[in-house]
Design a protein around this motif. Structure first.
Motif, PDB file in Angstrom:
ATOM      1  N   ARG B 656      87.151  89.326  47.417  1.00 55.08           N
ATOM      2  CA  ARG B 656      86.227  89.378  46.221  1.00 55.08           C
ATOM      3  C   ARG B 656      84.929  88.648  46.366  1.00 55.08           C
ATOM      4  O   ARG B 656      83.962  88.909  45.750  1.00 55.08           O
ATOM      5  CB  ARG B 656      86.895  89.035  44.898  1.00 55.08           C
ATOM      6  N   GLN B 659      81.637  90.602  46.883  1.00 52.76           N
ATOM      7  CA  GLN B 659      81.043  91.222  45.809  1.00 52.76           C
ATOM      8  C   GLN B 659      80.384  90.092  45.087  1.00 52.76           C
ATOM      9  O   GLN B 659      80.722  89.407  43.954  1.00 52.76           O
ATOM     10  CB  GLN B 659      82.241  91.657  44.831  1.00 52.76           C
ATOM     11  N   ALA B 660      79.479  89.800  45.764  1.00 49.35           N
ATOM     12  CA  ALA B 660      78.639  88.561  45.179  1.00 49.35           C
ATOM     13  C   ALA B 660      77.685  88.916  44.232  1.00 49.35           C
ATOM     14  O   ALA B 660      77.037  88.016  43.364  1.00 49.35           O
ATOM     15  CB  ALA B 660      77.910  87.835  46.343  1.00 49.35           C
ATOM     16  N   GLY B 661      77.320  90.019  43.994  1.00 48.08           N
ATOM     17  CA  GLY B 661      76.406  90.502  42.797  1.00 48.08           C
ATOM     18  C   GLY B 661      75.006  90.494  43.148  1.00 48.08           C
ATOM     19  O   GLY B 661      73.993  90.814  42.323  1.00 48.08           O
ATOM     20  N   SER B 662      74.706  90.269  44.533  1.00 44.62           N
ATOM     21  CA  SER B 662      73.397  90.450  44.855  1.00 44.62           C
ATOM     22  C   SER B 662      73.190  91.562  45.691  1.00 44.62           C
ATOM     23  O   SER B 662      73.909  92.031  46.449  1.00 44.62           O
ATOM     24  CB  SER B 662      73.243  89.291  46.237  1.00 44.62           C
ATOM     25  N   VAL B 663      72.078  92.270  45.304  1.00 43.36           N
ATOM     26  CA  VAL B 663      71.823  93.526  45.945  1.00 43.36           C
ATOM     27  C   VAL B 663      71.467  93.555  47.236  1.00 43.36           C
ATOM     28  O   VAL B 663      71.832  94.398  48.212  1.00 43.36           O
ATOM     29  CB  VAL B 663      70.398  93.952  45.094  1.00 43.36           C
ATOM     30  N   HIS B 664      70.962  92.400  47.685  1.00 40.18           N
ATOM     31  CA  HIS B 664      70.498  92.118  49.044  1.00 40.18           C
ATOM     32  C   HIS B 664      71.801  91.920  49.963  1.00 40.18           C
ATOM     33  O   HIS B 664      71.783  92.706  50.830  1.00 40.18           O
ATOM     34  CB  HIS B 664      69.774  90.675  49.217  1.00 40.18           C
ATOM     35  N   LEU B 667      73.064  95.445  50.519  1.00 42.21           N
ATOM     36  CA  LEU B 667      72.432  96.277  51.317  1.00 42.21           C
ATOM     37  C   LEU B 667      72.660  95.920  52.892  1.00 42.21           C
ATOM     38  O   LEU B 667      72.823  96.788  53.751  1.00 42.21           O
ATOM     39  CB  LEU B 667      70.745  96.079  51.120  1.00 42.21           C
ATOM     40  N   LEU B 668      72.814  94.352  52.919  1.00 46.41           N
ATOM     41  CA  LEU B 668      73.405  93.960  54.361  1.00 46.41           C
ATOM     42  C   LEU B 668      74.571  94.688  54.588  1.00 46.41           C
ATOM     43  O   LEU B 668      74.694  95.103  55.835  1.00 46.41           O
ATOM     44  CB  LEU B 668      73.407  92.282  54.172  1.00 46.41           C
ATOM     45  N   PHE B 671      73.706  98.029  55.894  1.00 44.28           N
ATOM     46  CA  PHE B 671      73.214  97.998  57.167  1.00 44.28           C
ATOM     47  C   PHE B 671      74.139  97.534  58.318  1.00 44.28           C
ATOM     48  O   PHE B 671      74.150  98.258  59.464  1.00 44.28           O
ATOM     49  CB  PHE B 671      71.998  96.845  57.064  1.00 44.28           C
ATOM     50  N   LEU B 678      76.803 103.560  64.355  1.00 43.25           N
ATOM     51  CA  LEU B 678      75.833 103.949  65.282  1.00 43.25           C
ATOM     52  C   LEU B 678      76.377 103.437  66.656  1.00 43.25           C
ATOM     53  O   LEU B 678      76.438 104.310  67.636  1.00 43.25           O
ATOM     54  CB  LEU B 678      74.577 103.501  65.216  1.00 43.25           C
ATOM     55  N   SER B 682      77.963 106.050  69.668  1.00 46.16           N
ATOM     56  CA  SER B 682      77.137 106.397  70.956  1.00 46.16           C
ATOM     57  C   SER B 682      77.857 106.117  71.991  1.00 46.16           C
ATOM     58  O   SER B 682      78.838 105.150  71.959  1.00 46.16           O
ATOM     59  CB  SER B 682      75.832 105.414  70.997  1.00 46.16           C
TER      60      SER B 682
END
Lengths: 213, 682
Positions: B656, B659-664, B667-668, B671, B678, B682
């Motif tokens: 848990r 689930q830091a609450g940080s949008v960044h 996103l990481l 990514f 990928l 490949s």
């Protein structure tokens, strides 16, 4: 034809780095806008026969990505009284290094992919990868909502570049639809940014952590 | 007009769908909803029953009816329905139970009037029957898995029907979690099969195991054993069963215990005998061992229960164990190349499947009738119901005799066949089999004896003696439709018990399709009056003969009385009460007291917790009050599930932090995942 195409894609890749290195919001918005305009020209180079729809879509892309969306963002900047500093979570130098590495990696990676002969010589695939990674880096590495919107725009540009690979297979009306989505998306974000600003007196997405659960 | 099985099957499926839709339309009018939903379900069940009987009675000559559902709506996906003999056999079970339980529900659901929404109950009941029937006749993986999942979801909704009680919600969630673990295992297993076949239809999967590598085949077998085992309720994957069955409305418990847990048996039979090809020895040994353990532990825990429906739920575990013993023996015989004995094992297992469906359905309906009349599940508060509900008591007794495997009822026949299959394994050459078969046979004997003890308790405490509470005191006989539902199943129990050779003939197309053997001619001796067991040295039995012998012997005591005691004077007096004046119901034998000897014998397993407190004024020898508390906790709950739960919760808390609450950060994650994908691609 391929020469001009590669030149434009390389320009777009360069604009990625410019966007990653911008320390002020207006220049970031400008980089994203110019990239959008550059990519808007590409369908004209790729399409063999020129019919009206191609011109309309190219013109609409340039108008929306180059003028309408940046206009919306600048208005949001003005009305929400946002500082012009970008406030990076990930420093500019590391961002630039990562962006450059992504560009090199994208070229290497695209060489390993089984592409169709007419795409093998172009920079389309590496450009798309590099732009995607650049957009994601901006999304992750910037704390202000406006900067993240720019990252999102650049990400979308990367997807658009990929879409150009299929330009003969997908009707342009699909592209037009994506463009519409994007405009509405940014429009909505512009409104949300304004509301968040009024509610919390900040646009720093780091402060949104208290909203979890 | 010529009725074909396919047409009748389609009528049945459409009927359930219409019944469910009607229930949703009549949400606010409970009386019409009750009649419509359960009436339509009963007719659909009847139609399905006819389809299955036509199909099975047609023998091996008839073709396999096949058609596609929603043909014009789905241009790319084919939902094919295929009614082969195995599907028809299970269609017989679900339709028979659907018919009887729907009749029962017509009266039973009236107990919910004004309290709960009967339209919802009826709609979900029809939806569950629809999903289960579709699952049994599905001819490809898509339809099978979709129906499987729909079945799990509707069953979950029905288990949680009385969701205002905390116990019900807890049981519902447990069932939900377990049924998703089983769906996950089954999907993985089918993916392994699909990898080898490249096609979704069941016909293409036939004998696909021959094309798979041994490792993948074993992995698929284990996944199916766990997946279908959870649904069937084998030990130690059974924990949802004693939790979910008691809290569901009784008609739903009857359906779940009679049919839903059999879906596990269906899936297992389909996969092991139809798809996976000739099994290695350890598959059969595993199934036989799991079956034996389930049978013994199921009945032991059942003995410790004094909640009538939980007791029946534990008996379901026991009977699933007995079914698996037959199937496991069949798998082992297939390995050693004894197709005839394998067929005998398969017949024993499947015969017990339909037997258990009928008598357990009957017993749950009986428990439902008792619950309807007394509003309690606790046996310690019952008693004396035989005088107040004589017909219910009689039907319950029929079910109890059948489940205790006493002749001449159906439980006896199938358990006898299982014994024969196990004992004849002793004649084979492999030393492991010579060891394991007699052991399992002995365990089966122990199970039968303990089951009989358990039902002496269940019937005696519930129906005999004096009422132990006001609930039981004011009970009265249930309505006609409820008795009709129970009576139908009781009659089927008797018929299946008295005419085994005739019923085994219905299984011929099934065994022909799966193993390529037909046994009914060899099992049927003396014009079908006697059931044989293949070899000359094996036993023979005739339930019809036993029953007629009992009927003939019945007049003898009366005759003796008439001859010798007719003239003697009858004197009536009070029961001897050891000099303590006035016997009260509080002095009656309790369910806990009855099972105490067995609790003591198996103390190492049960580890009963007991606590005695004396309240006294001056000296402990003159106690004012005694408080006695005793309960038995399942060893699996304590040793497996509780540590597992703690471990999972601890790991979840660790995870848990992601689930830091940080949008960044989110996103990481995206990514990194994209990059990994990928590089992976490949």
């Amino acid at each position: 034809m391929t020469g001009a195409l590669n030149l434009l894609v390389a320009l777009a890749m360069g604009l990625n780095l410019l966007a990653l290195g911008s320390s002020r919001l207006p220049s970031l918005i400008r980089a994203a806008a110019v990239q959008g305009m550059v990519l808007g020209v590409l369908p004209l180079l790729l399409e063999h026969e020129f019919h009206g729809l191609v011109w309309v879509v190219a013109a609409a892309t340039i108008a929306i990505k180059g003028f309408v969306i940046p206009g919306l963002l600048r208005r949001a900047l003005r009305t929400a009284h946002i500082d012009r500093e970008v406030e990076p979570l990930l420093g500019f130098i590391p961002s630039l290094l990562l962006g450059a590495m992504a560009a090199i990696g994208a070229v290497a990676f695209a060489g390993a992919l089984p592409l169709r002969p007419e795409h093998a010589g172009t920079l389309l695939v590496p450009g798309a990868f590099a732009t995607l990674v650049g957009g994601l880096l901006l999304l992750m590495g910037r704390s202000k909502a406006i900067a993240q919107v720019c990252g999102y725009l650049i990400l979308e540009n990367g997807i658009y570049l990929f879409g150009l690979l299929l330009i003969h297979a997908t009707p342009l009306i699909v592209e037009a639809g994506i463009l519409l989505d994007l405009t509405v998306g940014v429009f909505v974000i512009g409104i949300i940014v304004d509301r968040i600003q009024r509610e919390f007196d900040t646009l720093d997405t780091r402060k949104l952590t208290s909203l979890r659960e | 007009m010529n009725l074909t099985p396919a047409m009748l099957l389609l009528v049945s499926l459409c009927g359930y769908a219409i019944g469910a839709a009607g229930g949703m339309l009549l949400l606010r009018r409970e009386r019409p909803a009750n009649v419509w939903c359960f009436g339509v379900a009963a007719l659909s069940g009847l139609s399905g029953l006819l389809a299955a009987l036509l199909m099975l009675a047609g023998g091996t000559g008839t073709g396999i009816p096949q058609f596609e559902l929603f043909r014009p709506l789905l241009p790319y996906i084919h939902f094919s329905v295929r009614l082969d003999a195995l599907s028809a056999f299970f269609l017989l079970i679900v339709s028979l139970l659907g018919l009887a339980i729907s009749l029962f529900s017509l009266g039973y659901a009236k107990g919910f009037f004004g309290r709960k929404n009967v339209g919802v109950l009826g709609a979900l009941f029809n939806a569950l029957l629809l999903a289960t029937t579709t699952m049994f006749v599905a001819g490809d993986l898509w339809l099978f898995l979709i129906a499987w999942e729909l079945m799990a979801l509707t069953a979950f909704c029905l288990v949680s029907f009385e969701h205002e009680k905390a116990e019900t919600r807890k049981a519902g969630v447990l069932y939900f979690i377990m049924s998703h673990i089983d769906a996950g295992c089954i999907i993985l297993g089918f993916l392994l099969l699909f990898q080898a076949s490249g096609d979704y239809s069941f016909t293409s999967l036939h004998d696909i195991g021959a094309k798979m590598s041994p490792g993948k085949r074993d992995a698929a077998f284990l996944l199916f054993l766990v997946g279908f085992g959870i649904k069937a309720g084998i030990v130690p994957l059974h924990i949802w069963l004693p939790a979910a069955h008691p809290v569901a409305p009784s008609n739903v418990s009857a359906l779940m215990s009679g049919v839903i847990i059999k879906t596990g048996i269906y899936g297992f039979t389909r996969v092991c005998f139809d798809f996976l090809g000739t099994p290695p020895l350890w598959w059969g040994v595993t199934v036989l061992t799991v079956g034996t353990i389930s049978a013994v532990l199921g009945v032991l825990y059942a003995l410790m229960e004094h909640d009538l429906k939980r007791l029946l739920a534990y008996h379901s575990i026991e009977n699933i164990g007995i079914i698996l013993m037959g199937l496991g023996a069949a798998l082992m015989f297939l390995h050693t190349g004894h197709p005839l004995l394998a067929t005998l094992g398969l017949i024993a297992g499947l015969y017990h499947t339909i037997n258990h469906a009928t008598f357990k359905g009957l017993l749950f309906l009986g428990a439902g009738a008792v619950l309807h009349a007394t509003h309690t599940r606790n046996m310690e508060e019952m008693g004396g119901l035989i005088k107040r509900m004589p017909q219910t008591a009689f039907f319950f007794l029929v079910g109890a005799v059948a489940i205790s495997a006493l002749p001449p009822l159906n439980g006896f026949v199938s358990e006898w066949l299982t014994y024969q299959a196990l004992l004849q394994g002793f004649g084979t050459t492999e030393s492991l089999m010579r060891l394991i078969f007699p052991l399992s046979g002995a365990m089966l004997a122990l199970t039968g004896a303990l089951a009989a003890a358990c039902f002496v308790k269940a019937f005696g405490i519930t129906f005999l003696a004096q009422p132990r509470s006001a609930h039981a005191e004011h009970a009265h006989e249930v309505s006609l439709t409820m008795r009709l539902g129970m009576g139908l199943l009781a009659a089927v129990c008797v018929v299946l018990g008295l005419f085994p050779t005739q019923f085994v003939r219905l299984l011929d197309p099934l065994t022909q399709q799966i193993i390529g053997q037909q046994l009914s001619a060899q099992l049927s001796l003396a014009n079908g009056l006697v059931l044989g067991s293949l070899t000359a040295k094996g036993g023979t039995v005739s339930t019809l003969g036993l029953a007629s012998m009992a009927l003939c012997l019945l007049p003898i005591p009366f005759g003796l009385w008439w001859v010798f005691a007719r003239k003697t004077k009858v004197r009536r007096g009070p029961t001897w009460d050891c000099g303590q004046r006035g016997l009260t119901p509080r002095m009656e034998y309790t369910a806990t007291g009855f099972s105490k000897p067995i609790r003591m014998v198996f103390k190492a397993l049960f580890q009963p917790h007991r606590e005695v407190q004396r309240e006294y004024d001056f000296s402990p020898y003159f106690a004012k009050n005694l408080r006695f508390e005793s309960h038995v906790e399942e060893v699996f709950e304590r040793r497996i599930y509780r540590p597992a739960r703690i471990l999972i919760l601890r790991a979840s808390r660790r995870i848990r932090t992601l689930q830091a609450g940080s949008v960044h950060a989110y996103l990481l994650y995206i990514f990194v995942t994209l990059l990994a994908l990928l590089l992976f691609a490949s």
